[in-house]
Design an enzyme around this catalytic site. Structure first.
Site, mmCIF file in Angstrom:
data_model
loop_
_atom_site.group_PDB
_atom_site.id
_atom_site.type_symbol
_atom_site.label_atom_id
_atom_site.label_comp_id
_atom_site.label_asym_id
_atom_site.label_seq_id
_atom_site.Cartn_x
_atom_site.Cartn_y
_atom_site.Cartn_z
ATOM 1 N N TYR A 106 0.840 -1.206 0.000
ATOM 2 C CA TYR A 106 0.000 0.000 0.000
ATOM 3 C C TYR A 106 0.874 1.254 0.000
ATOM 4 C CZ TYR A 106 -2.716 3.813 2.106
ATOM 5 O OH TYR A 106 -3.284 5.043 2.386
HETATM 6 N N1 LIG Z 1 -8.038 6.908 6.610
HETATM 7 C C1 LIG Z 1 -6.749 7.113 6.860
HETATM 8 O O1 LIG Z 1 -6.286 7.007 7.999
HETATM 9 C C2 LIG Z 1 -5.818 7.493 5.731
HETATM 10 C C3 LIG Z 1 -4.453 7.710 6.045
HETATM 11 C C4 LIG Z 1 -3.593 8.054 5.022
HETATM 12 C C5 LIG Z 1 -4.048 8.216 3.734
HETATM 13 N N2 LIG Z 1 -5.362 7.986 3.447
HETATM 14 C C6 LIG Z 1 -5.823 8.162 2.069
HETATM 15 O O2 LIG Z 1 -6.932 9.033 2.063
HETATM 16 C C7 LIG Z 1 -7.846 8.638 1.049
HETATM 17 C C8 LIG Z 1 -9.235 8.427 1.646
HETATM 18 O O3 LIG Z 1 -9.172 7.402 2.632
HETATM 19 P P1 LIG Z 1 -10.445 6.867 3.401
HETATM 20 O O4 LIG Z 1 -9.981 6.319 4.688
HETATM 21 O O5 LIG Z 1 -11.500 7.891 3.351
HETATM 22 O O6 LIG Z 1 -10.830 5.616 2.476
HETATM 23 P P2 LIG Z 1 -12.238 5.114 1.881
HETATM 24 O O7 LIG Z 1 -11.996 3.732 1.387
HETATM 25 O O8 LIG Z 1 -13.321 5.310 2.875
HETATM 26 O O9 LIG Z 1 -12.483 6.097 0.650
HETATM 27 C C9 LIG Z 1 -11.879 5.889 -0.614
HETATM 28 C C10 LIG Z 1 -12.999 5.938 -1.677
HETATM 29 O O10 LIG Z 1 -12.392 5.812 -2.976
HETATM 30 C C11 LIG Z 1 -13.291 5.070 -3.799
HETATM 31 N N3 LIG Z 1 -12.523 4.503 -4.919
HETATM 32 C C12 LIG Z 1 -11.533 3.572 -4.865
HETATM 33 N N4 LIG Z 1 -11.087 3.312 -6.101
HETATM 34 C C13 LIG Z 1 -11.795 4.093 -6.963
HETATM 35 C C14 LIG Z 1 -11.790 4.260 -8.393
HETATM 36 N N5 LIG Z 1 -10.972 3.552 -9.164
HETATM 37 N N6 LIG Z 1 -12.648 5.142 -8.913
HETATM 38 C C15 LIG Z 1 -13.509 5.854 -8.139
HETATM 39 N N7 LIG Z 1 -13.560 5.728 -6.802
HETATM 40 C C16 LIG Z 1 -12.715 4.859 -6.217
HETATM 41 C C17 LIG Z 1 -13.875 4.019 -2.876
HETATM 42 O O11 LIG Z 1 -15.127 3.524 -3.325
HETATM 43 C C18 LIG Z 1 -13.995 4.790 -1.553
HETATM 44 O O12 LIG Z 1 -15.310 5.316 -1.360
HETATM 45 C C19 LIG Z 1 -7.274 7.373 0.400
HETATM 46 O O13 LIG Z 1 -6.581 7.747 -0.769
HETATM 47 C C20 LIG Z 1 -6.300 6.859 1.438
HETATM 48 O O14 LIG Z 1 -5.250 6.120 0.865
HETATM 49 C C21 LIG Z 1 -6.252 7.629 4.425
#
Ligand SMILES: NC(=O)c1ccc[n+]([C@@H]2O[C@H](COP(=O)([O-])OP(=O)(O)OC[C@H]3O[C@@H](n4cnc5c(N)ncnc54)[C@H](O)[C@@H]3O)[C@@H](O)[C@H]2O)c1
Length: 305
Positions: free
Chosen positions: A139
């Site tokens: 990841y």
């Molecule tokens: N939650 C955390 O602690 C955290 C920490 C570091 C980075 N991030 C990053 O922040 C972002 C949001 O994280 P989150 O926790 O809200 O995750 P999440 O899984 O709740 O949200 C990600 C969304 O992206 C959508 N998605 C995935 N692939 C897609 C595609 N090909 N086309 C359209 N939509 C697509 C999914 O359906 C999902 O709703 C992500 O990029 C994640 O890597 C999150």
């Protein structure tokens, strides 16, 4: 302003889209509602938002007429070895490459949500942005690849990109694969909670409202090419966070122990000097306050099941 928010049906994206709407902006959400966790939760997150169903990895993208793209869509979670790896490549690397291409073509800024996972076992704690990244999970490797892609598009096609490295977001709507929702369910329903590792692993837990504030500021004020840590002010071990949740709940957790998750970092601790000095952002929500808000939201839902 007119903004695109990718991943707008997700945990952080839905909070961001709502905050932008409240501030008077027009928001177009894009999300393909992956089944990484129950899509019904995403439908709920997206209520009241204009979220179009679109897969960034394959469908046509046209950002002309927008003032900026918040790119949060992706495949999160460090359990990324093995058979699931192609999903990480598709939803992080391929989807982001297509977003960067379309944003460069339309001449709009992208704020990209990267992760503290790019640091892996960092050389320094607290970890400033110029620490050599050494991700320890597939990841983290895909998120770092996206950062490099953004830079390559900036160099060759003038893409205006800002990179934010989020540290462990929590709060209402947190993804159910993360630890706190499972802890709350166990505390409310009386089941057991499996803690992976010895609980001594520590995190810069960051409240989702603080993450949203930093993300909006990055769109509005950051210089092109900037990279910022977005991390909570208080490092806590999992054991400490669990003890706080037990205190808030007034109950004792039935804790089981499982092996550490491959690819999990032992420690994350954000150095947020750069974002404080350049954008005036600071994490405002102490862990106890944020966990209380998280508890109230999650316990109400579990109780209503
Ligand atoms: N939650 C955390 O602690 C955290 C920490 C570091 C980075 N991030 C990053 O922040 C972002 C949001 O994280 P989150 O926790 O809200 O995750 P999440 O899984 O709740 O949200 C990600 C969304 O992206 C959508 N998605 C995935 N692939 C897609 C595609 N090909 N086309 C359209 N939509 C697509 C999914 O359906 C999902 O709703 C992500 O990029 C994640 O890597 C999150």
């Amino acid at each position: 302003m007119r903004y695109v928010v990718t991943g707008a049906a997700g945990f952080i994206g839905s909070h961001l889209a709502e905050a932008l709407q409240v501030a008077g902006h027009e928001v177009r959400g894009l999300d393909c509602f992956t089944d990484y966790y129950d899509p019904a939760l995403k439908e709920e997150n997206a209520r009241g938002l204009d979220v179009r169903r679109l897969d960034l990895a394959e469908e046509e993208l046209d950002f002309s007429g927008f003032d900026g793209v918040f790119h949060l869509a992706g495949q999160p979670g460090v359990r990324s070895f093995g058979d699931v790896f192609p999903l990480y490549v598709r939803r992080n690397v391929l989807a982001s490459q297509r977003v960067f291409e379309a944003a460069a073509t339309a001449g709009v800024r992208v704020v990209f949500s990267s992760s503290s996972s790019v640091y892996g076992d960092a050389e320094r704690y607290p970890t400033p942005e110029d620490t050599p990244p050494q991700p320890v999970s597939p990841y983290g490797i895909t998120k770092l690849t996206c950062e490099h892609l953004a830079r390559a598009y900036a160099r060759s096609f003038g893409l205006d990109a800002v990179v934010l490295r989020y540290f462990n977001a929590y709060g209402p709507r947190q993804r159910p694969d993360m630890a706190f929702p499972r802890v709350v369910a166990a505390l409310v329903e009386g089941g057991s909670f499996t803690l992976y590792g010895d609980g001594g692993q520590s995190r810069s837990f960051t409240y989702v409202g603080d993450i949203v504030a930093a993300t909006v500021l990055a769109m509005e004020r950051a210089g092109a090419g900037a990279v910022y840590n977005v991390g909570g002010g208080q490092e806590a071990t999992m054991n400490e966070a669990l003890a706080l949740l037990e205190e808030i709940a007034g109950r004792t957790l039935d804790r089981r122990h499982g092996p550490p998750v491959p690819g999990d970092q032992r420690r994350t601790k954000a150095d947020t000097t750069r974002i404080r000095d350049e954008l005036g952002w600071e994490p405002r929500t102490p862990l106890e306050v944020g966990l209380r808000a998280h508890w109230e939201w999650a316990a109400g839902r579990v109780g209503a099941r």
